[in-house]
Design an enzyme around this catalytic site. Structure first.
Site, short mmCIF file in Angstrom:
data_model
loop_
_atom_site.label_atom_id
_atom_site.label_comp_id
_atom_site.label_asym_id
_atom_site.label_seq_id
_atom_site.Cartn_x
_atom_site.Cartn_y
_atom_site.Cartn_z
N ARG A 1 -13.04 35.18 34.88
CA ARG A 1 -13.98 34.41 34.03
C ARG A 1 -14.66 33.32 34.83
O ARG A 1 -15.86 33.08 34.65
CB ARG A 1 -13.24 33.84 32.82
CG ARG A 1 -14.18 33.31 31.77
CD ARG A 1 -13.48 33.00 30.47
NE ARG A 1 -12.49 31.96 30.61
CZ ARG A 1 -11.59 31.64 29.67
NH1 ARG A 1 -11.57 32.30 28.52
NH2 ARG A 1 -10.72 30.69 29.88
N LYS B 1 -17.76 29.30 30.87
CA LYS B 1 -16.99 28.08 30.61
C LYS B 1 -17.56 26.88 31.39
O LYS B 1 -16.90 26.34 32.29
CB LYS B 1 -15.53 28.33 30.95
CG LYS B 1 -14.57 27.42 30.22
CD LYS B 1 -13.18 27.99 30.21
CE LYS B 1 -12.12 27.00 29.83
NZ LYS B 1 -12.19 26.55 28.45
N GLU C 1 -17.06 30.31 16.80
CA GLU C 1 -15.68 29.96 17.15
C GLU C 1 -15.31 28.61 16.59
O GLU C 1 -16.08 27.99 15.86
CB GLU C 1 -15.41 30.11 18.64
CG GLU C 1 -16.32 29.38 19.57
CD GLU C 1 -16.03 29.74 21.03
OE1 GLU C 1 -14.88 30.02 21.38
OE2 GLU C 1 -16.99 29.72 21.81
N1 PLP Z 1 -13.34 29.02 23.22
C1 PLP Z 1 -13.59 27.88 23.88
C2 PLP Z 1 -14.89 27.21 23.63
C3 PLP Z 1 -12.64 27.35 24.77
O1 PLP Z 1 -12.86 26.21 25.41
C4 PLP Z 1 -11.43 28.03 24.97
C5 PLP Z 1 -10.43 27.52 25.91
O2 PLP Z 1 -10.32 27.99 27.01
C6 PLP Z 1 -11.21 29.21 24.25
C7 PLP Z 1 -12.18 29.67 23.39
C8 PLP Z 1 -9.94 29.98 24.44
O3 PLP Z 1 -9.96 30.70 25.63
P1 PLP Z 1 -8.63 31.05 26.38
O4 PLP Z 1 -7.78 31.80 25.43
O5 PLP Z 1 -9.04 31.89 27.51
O6 PLP Z 1 -8.00 29.77 26.79
C1 COI Z 2 -8.16 25.68 26.94
O1 COI Z 2 -7.61 26.17 25.96
O2 COI Z 2 -7.73 25.85 28.10
C2 COI Z 2 -9.37 24.91 26.80
O3 COI Z 2 -10.21 24.99 27.63
C3 COI Z 2 -9.49 24.06 25.64
C4 COI Z 2 -9.84 22.63 25.95
C5 COI Z 2 -8.70 21.82 26.46
C6 COI Z 2 -11.09 22.47 26.72
#
Ligand code: PLP
Ligand code: COI
Length: 336
Positions: free
Chosen positions: A80, A183, A219
């Protein structure tokens, strides 16, 4: 060593022993170096400060009953970050470099990996940004990748208790052909005012709708949205949602448990028909949603004060694999 109250950790910064850094300079990635320095020296004209050439990742390491440390799906976070870097014209770090830096950051701070059974984990934050000087709007020619870590507890103070969520119709965190699917820090800047307004009104998280029609669920704060209904795990497919690695894992676990997985547009209108709803992410793990308030209709949809049965099953399956209590049939963990 300072004593850490592992059971009462929140989600926040803590200084640990080392961070690890690698520069991209003169067209190539240099060898990573370990440092105890928490600061960065760079030009005030660095592109990352002006034109948002900045992105990050978030993943976790867990201590098992066997004392071993397990990192969850580090290769997916590497992929990612590479996609994010490519989309924002930054130098993508090679997957092996990213993975090695993450492992080294965990190894060198192993004493900060919380003990098994405390509910806490080691949060790993890789950060990439343009350090190259750039005043014209152009990609930088120099980048810095840093990986630092800290022990953390629950993201929401509610932990695995349902949270209250408010629908935001006044702000969009991302647009369909913008940066929502990667991200970058700018997405979080775009969400801050909305999040602060939500918290002021007593809602720890905000539900974003699609920016075009304001009809479909995108989301939920910094986490993906999912719902359970009639034997299905339902989660939005949208170009402005960050593809969550937790959600990807839950879709697989849901399928393993015999649920049907529906990854499709999810109209807000469907909310009253859901049996369970929740948000999911590395920081949030699974945070069940107890109620959703829509300020436009003044309607509140409630789902109860306790997590629903499928949310509990999914949570236990995910946490079990992460900590090593359960087998890892999909090869998701890297044992250090
Ligand atoms: N959506 C957003 C906007 C986020 O910042 C995060 C955090 O990383 C997620 C979803 C969840 O992603 P992940 O499960 O890869 O941490
Ligand atoms: C995560 O779940 O790792 C996120 O990025 C959420 C937040 C702390 C930015």
């Amino acid at each position: 060593m300072e004593t850490i109250d592992w059971k009462n950790l929140g989600f926040g910064y803590m200084k640990t022993d080392y961070n690890i850094r690698a520069y991209f300079r003169n067209g190539k990635w240099e060898e990573p170096t370990l440092t105890q320095d928490e600061t960065i020296t760079m030009s005030m004209a660095a592109a990352g400060l002006h034109y948002g050439q900045e992105c990050f990742e978030g993943l976790k390491a867990f201590r098992g009953k066997d004392g071993k440390v397990r990192i969850f799906r580090v290769d997916e976070n590497a992929r990612r970050m590479i996609r994010t870097a490519e989309y924002t014209c930054m130098a993508p770090p090679p997957l092996e470099l990213f993975v090695e830096m993450v492992k080294e950051a965990v190894r060198k701070n192993e004493r900060f990996v919380p003990p098994y059974g405390t509910g806490a984990s080691l949060y790993i934050r890789p950060l990439l940004f343009g350090t190259g000087i750039q005043i014209g709007v152009k990609p930088a020619d120099e980048y810095l990748l840093i990986v630092f870590v800290m022990p953390v507890g629950p993201y929401y103070k509610e932990g695995f208790k349902p949270i209250r969520v408010i629908v935001d119709r006044k702000h969009d965190r991302a647009a369909p052909r913008g940066t929502g699917h990667v991200k970058v820090g700018g997405n979080y800047a775009a969400s801050l005012l909305s999040g602060e307004k939500g918290k002021y009104k007593g809602y720890p998280s905000v539900l974003y709708l699609d920016a075009c029609e304001k009809k479909y669920i995108d989301e939920c704060g910094a986490a993906n949205f999912f719902a359970i209904r009639a034997g299905s795990y339902i989660t939005p497919d949208s170009p402005s949602v960050l593809p969550s690695i937790t959600n990807m894992s839950l879709r697989q676990l849901a399928q393993d448990m015999g649920l049907k997985v529906e990854n499709r547009k999810v109209p807000l209108d469907e909310v009253p028909t859901f049996e369970e709803v929740g948000c999911c992410g590395t920081a949030a793990v699974i945070s069940p949603i107890g109620s959703i308030y829509d300020p436009e209709t003044e309607e509140t949809y409630t789902f109860g004060d306790e997590p629903g049965p499928w949310s509990v099953k999914l949570y236990e399956a995910l946490r079990g694999i992460q900590s090593g209590d359960l087998p890892d049939p999909h090869g998701w963990v890297t044992v250090l």
